[in-house]
Design a protein around this motif. Structure first.
Motif, PDB file in Angstrom:
ATOM      1  N   SER A   1       0.832  -1.206   0.000  1.00  0.00           N
ATOM      2  CA  SER A   1       0.000   0.000   0.000  1.00  0.00           C
ATOM      3  C   SER A   1       0.865   1.254   0.000  1.00  0.00           C
ATOM      4  N   THR A   2       0.396   2.263  -0.742  1.00  0.00           N
ATOM      5  CA  THR A   2       1.039   3.581  -0.703  1.00  0.00           C
ATOM      6  C   THR A   2       0.146   4.590   0.011  1.00  0.00           C
ATOM      7  N   GLU A   3      -0.875   4.065   0.716  1.00  0.00           N
ATOM      8  CA  GLU A   3      -1.748   4.909   1.524  1.00  0.00           C
ATOM      9  C   GLU A   3      -1.298   4.772   2.980  1.00  0.00           C
ATOM     10  N   PRO A   4      -0.660   5.784   3.528  1.00  0.00           N
ATOM     11  CA  PRO A   4      -0.041   5.650   4.850  1.00  0.00           C
ATOM     12  C   PRO A   4      -0.998   5.901   6.012  1.00  0.00           C
ATOM     13  N   VAL A   5      -0.534   5.463   7.170  1.00  0.00           N
ATOM     14  CA  VAL A   5      -1.185   5.763   8.450  1.00  0.00           C
ATOM     15  C   VAL A   5      -0.243   6.656   9.239  1.00  0.00           C
ATOM     16  N   ASP A   6      -0.744   7.769   9.770  1.00  0.00           N
ATOM     17  CA  ASP A   6       0.107   8.681  10.534  1.00  0.00           C
ATOM     18  C   ASP A   6       0.543   8.032  11.846  1.00  0.00           C
ATOM     19  N   TYR A   7       1.818   8.199  12.169  1.00  0.00           N
ATOM     20  CA  TYR A   7       2.315   7.732  13.470  1.00  0.00           C
ATOM     21  C   TYR A   7       2.248   8.899  14.444  1.00  0.00           C
ATOM     22  N   SER A   8       1.590   8.684  15.598  1.00  0.00           N
ATOM     23  CA  SER A   8       1.437   9.775  16.570  1.00  0.00           C
ATOM     24  C   SER A   8       1.921   9.384  17.958  1.00  0.00           C
ATOM     25  N   GLY A   9       2.688   8.296  18.054  1.00  0.00           N
ATOM     26  CA  GLY A   9       3.176   7.844  19.359  1.00  0.00           C
ATOM     27  C   GLY A   9       4.440   8.571  19.796  1.00  0.00           C
ATOM     28  N   GLY A  10       5.050   8.044  20.846  1.00  0.00           N
ATOM     29  CA  GLY A  10       6.270   8.649  21.361  1.00  0.00           C
ATOM     30  C   GLY A  10       7.442   8.461  20.417  1.00  0.00           C
ATOM     31  N   ARG A  11       8.472   9.257  20.613  1.00  0.00           N
ATOM     32  CA  ARG A  11       9.643   9.190  19.726  1.00  0.00           C
ATOM     33  C   ARG A  11      10.840   8.528  20.382  1.00  0.00           C
ATOM     34  N   ASP A  12      10.576   7.824  21.488  1.00  0.00           N
ATOM     35  CA  ASP A  12      11.646   7.038  22.098  1.00  0.00           C
ATOM     36  C   ASP A  12      11.707   5.687  21.398  1.00  0.00           C
ATOM     37  N   LEU A  13      12.824   4.983  21.585  1.00  0.00           N
ATOM     38  CA  LEU A  13      13.053   3.731  20.877  1.00  0.00           C
ATOM     39  C   LEU A  13      11.985   2.681  21.183  1.00  0.00           C
ATOM     40  N   ASP A  14      11.617   2.540  22.449  1.00  0.00           N
ATOM     41  CA  ASP A  14      10.642   1.514  22.820  1.00  0.00           C
ATOM     42  C   ASP A  14       9.292   1.763  22.157  1.00  0.00           C
ATOM     43  N   SER A  15       8.850   3.026  22.168  1.00  0.00           N
ATOM     44  CA  SER A  15       7.545   3.340  21.577  1.00  0.00           C
ATOM     45  C   SER A  15       7.545   3.066  20.080  1.00  0.00           C
ATOM     46  N   LEU A  16       8.613   3.474  19.401  1.00  0.00           N
ATOM     47  CA  LEU A  16       8.707   3.263  17.960  1.00  0.00           C
ATOM     48  C   LEU A  16       8.789   1.772  17.620  1.00  0.00           C
ATOM     49  N   ALA A  17       9.625   1.047  18.364  1.00  0.00           N
ATOM     50  CA  ALA A  17       9.805  -0.380  18.098  1.00  0.00           C
ATOM     51  C   ALA A  17       8.514  -1.153  18.370  1.00  0.00           C
ATOM     52  N   ASN A  18       7.811  -0.798  19.436  1.00  0.00           N
ATOM     53  CA  ASN A  18       6.547  -1.474  19.742  1.00  0.00           C
ATOM     54  C   ASN A  18       5.521  -1.249  18.637  1.00  0.00           C
ATOM     55  N   PHE A  19       5.506  -0.027  18.093  1.00  0.00           N
ATOM     56  CA  PHE A  19       4.581   0.286  16.998  1.00  0.00           C
ATOM     57  C   PHE A  19       4.901  -0.542  15.767  1.00  0.00           C
ATOM     58  N   VAL A  20       6.166  -0.565  15.380  1.00  0.00           N
ATOM     59  CA  VAL A  20       6.569  -1.315  14.183  1.00  0.00           C
ATOM     60  C   VAL A  20       6.276  -2.801  14.356  1.00  0.00           C
ATOM     61  N   SER A  21       6.578  -3.348  15.514  1.00  0.00           N
ATOM     62  CA  SER A  21       6.323  -4.769  15.772  1.00  0.00           C
ATOM     63  C   SER A  21       4.827  -5.083  15.707  1.00  0.00           C
ATOM     64  N   LYS A  22       4.018  -4.214  16.298  1.00  0.00           N
ATOM     65  CA  LYS A  22       2.570  -4.425  16.318  1.00  0.00           C
ATOM     66  C   LYS A  22       1.992  -4.388  14.904  1.00  0.00           C
ATOM     67  N   GLU A  23       2.433  -3.410  14.099  1.00  0.00           N
ATOM     68  CA  GLU A  23       1.877  -3.241  12.758  1.00  0.00           C
ATOM     69  C   GLU A  23       2.397  -4.272  11.770  1.00  0.00           C
TER      70      GLU A  23
END
Length: 400
Positions: free
Chosen positions: A108-130
């Motif tokens: 898909s080239t239709e993105p979802v905005d990321y609005s979580g924290g910018r610390d490593l744990d928050s980003l990594a948890n988001f990527v893993s979940k998605e």
């Protein structure tokens, strides 16, 4: 010529090495390669940044760690200069501020905005979940501070038999993260204190918010001390270093620990028995039995009905006197050396360390008065020698 070729080779090698060292796991995107990485078989997280943006500069090292944390054959971690080569991409996706992070699912080239924290744990948890892809980040060690929530808060924090220090925190709170290492050190140091608890609660979790409201928690971290007996909680307003937490707990829990978890040099000591101990050690051999009997009488009259731990600790004064009467003063030296060796062992259980430290503290009371007498004798000798020198100097002066 040979020199020039060698120099050129060295420069080429150095440049190649620098490129290798500075190689980034984050993929740089622009309009020419965007479709190659985004919209294909792999999902992608794309950062739209600007080189002059301070927030982007702060995110850069964390974003590099994020890229290193995921297998590039499964997840794309990329960035584009949306104020430079990637300006058209920024406009295509409606980027209005920096940094903007967008998640592109696989295919898909239709993105979802990321609005979580910018610390490593928050980003990594988001990527893993998605993505369903596990990161390479090792999970943090379980917290040492007792974890409270709506199901156990009242049972622990309001236990009438225990003193409890509670840190009301939030996962996104920077000050809470900065405090955590010191707070965990203190929790470990007081782990052996069954009646002095160091605890923490996520006060921003939905289920825990009513507890935070009950105690008027309006900012993070907020720290409160809940004294035994269900008294009103005391607001903690000291500093957030290990030493300051330890000082507060020792004062309010009646404990005697340092930040390493060891008992202080005063732990387990009884002032009156200290005096008996030092007097016993300084006394002549014929006088010692009488002092021992007085210590026994004091022990019975004072600790006969006291709790077992205090009674056991106080009894060690008498036991030490009995050992010295039967085995001589050499027993004291050997026992102090034995205990010192055991205290240096890294494998002892906390309760055993406490027991040995208290014994070491009590044994030090025996030599205190003796050491003071030796010091006073040495001071008298020095004083006498000084007076003799001054007298001799005066005599020489008069004769001249």
């Amino acid at each position: 010529m040979k020199y020039s070729i060698s120099l050129r080779s060295a420069l080429v090698g150095t440049v190649g090495l620098l490129k290798l060292v500075s190689a980034s796991s984050v993929i740089d995107l622009d309009p020419s390669n965007f479709d190659q990485y985004v919209g294909g078989s792999k999902p992608a997280l794309v950062e739209f940044f600007a080189p002059w943006c301070g927030h982007c500069k702060n995110l850069a090292p964390v974003y590099e760690q994020l890229a290193d944390a995921f297998d590039p054959s499964k997840v794309v971690i990329a960035k584009t200069d949306a104020d430079g080569e990637g300006r058209d991409l920024g406009q295509r996706y409606g980027v209005q501020g920096f940094p903007t992070l967008k998640w592109f699912p696989a295919g898909s080239t239709e993105p979802v905005d990321y609005s979580g924290g910018r610390d490593l744990d928050s980003l990594a948890n988001f990527v893993s979940k998605e993505s369903g892809v596990k990161s390479r980040i090792k999970p943090p060690a379980p917290p040492i501070a007792v974890q409270l929530d709506s199901s156990n808060f009242d049972d622990i924090a309001l236990d009438p038999t225990k003193d409890v220090l509670v840190a009301f925190t939030a996962p996104w709170c920077g000050h809470c993260k900065s405090m955590k290492p010191a707070y965990e050190i203190v929790a470990k140091a007081f782990a052996a204190e069954t009646n002095c608890i160091v605890a923490q609660i996520d006060a921003d979790a939905e289920d825990n918010k009513p507890i935070a409201a009950r105690y008027e928690v309006r900012s993070f971290p907020t720290i409160k001390f809940f004294p035994k007996g269900n008294g009103e909680p005391i607001a903690y307003s000291s500093g957030r270093s290990e030493a300051q937490f330890v000082e507060f707990l020792n004062e309010h829990c009646g404990t005697s620990r340092d930040a390493s978890g060891l008992l202080s040099t005063q732990a387990g000591k009884v002032l009156a028995l200290d005096e008996f101990a030092s007097t016993f050690f300084s006394a002549s051999l014929p006088d010692r039995p009488e002092i021992l009997n007085k210590a026994r009488d004091y022990l019975v009259s004072t600790f006969g009905s006291a709790k077992k731990e205090a009674n056991t600790t106080a009894e060690y004064y008498v036991k030490a006197m009995e050992r010295m009467l039967s085995k001589g003063e050499g027993w004291l030296v050997k026992e102090q050396a034995r205990i010192a060796g055991l205290l240096a062992s890294p494998s002892l259980a906390p309760t055993k360390l406490d027991e040995l430290k208290i014994k070491a503290n009590i044994l030090s009371s025996f030599v205190a008065k003796k050491a003071e007498e030796v010091y006073e004798e040495a001071a008298d000798v020095v004083k006498g020698a000084t007076e003799s020198v001054e007298s001799f100097a005066e005599k020489v002066k008069d004769e001249l």
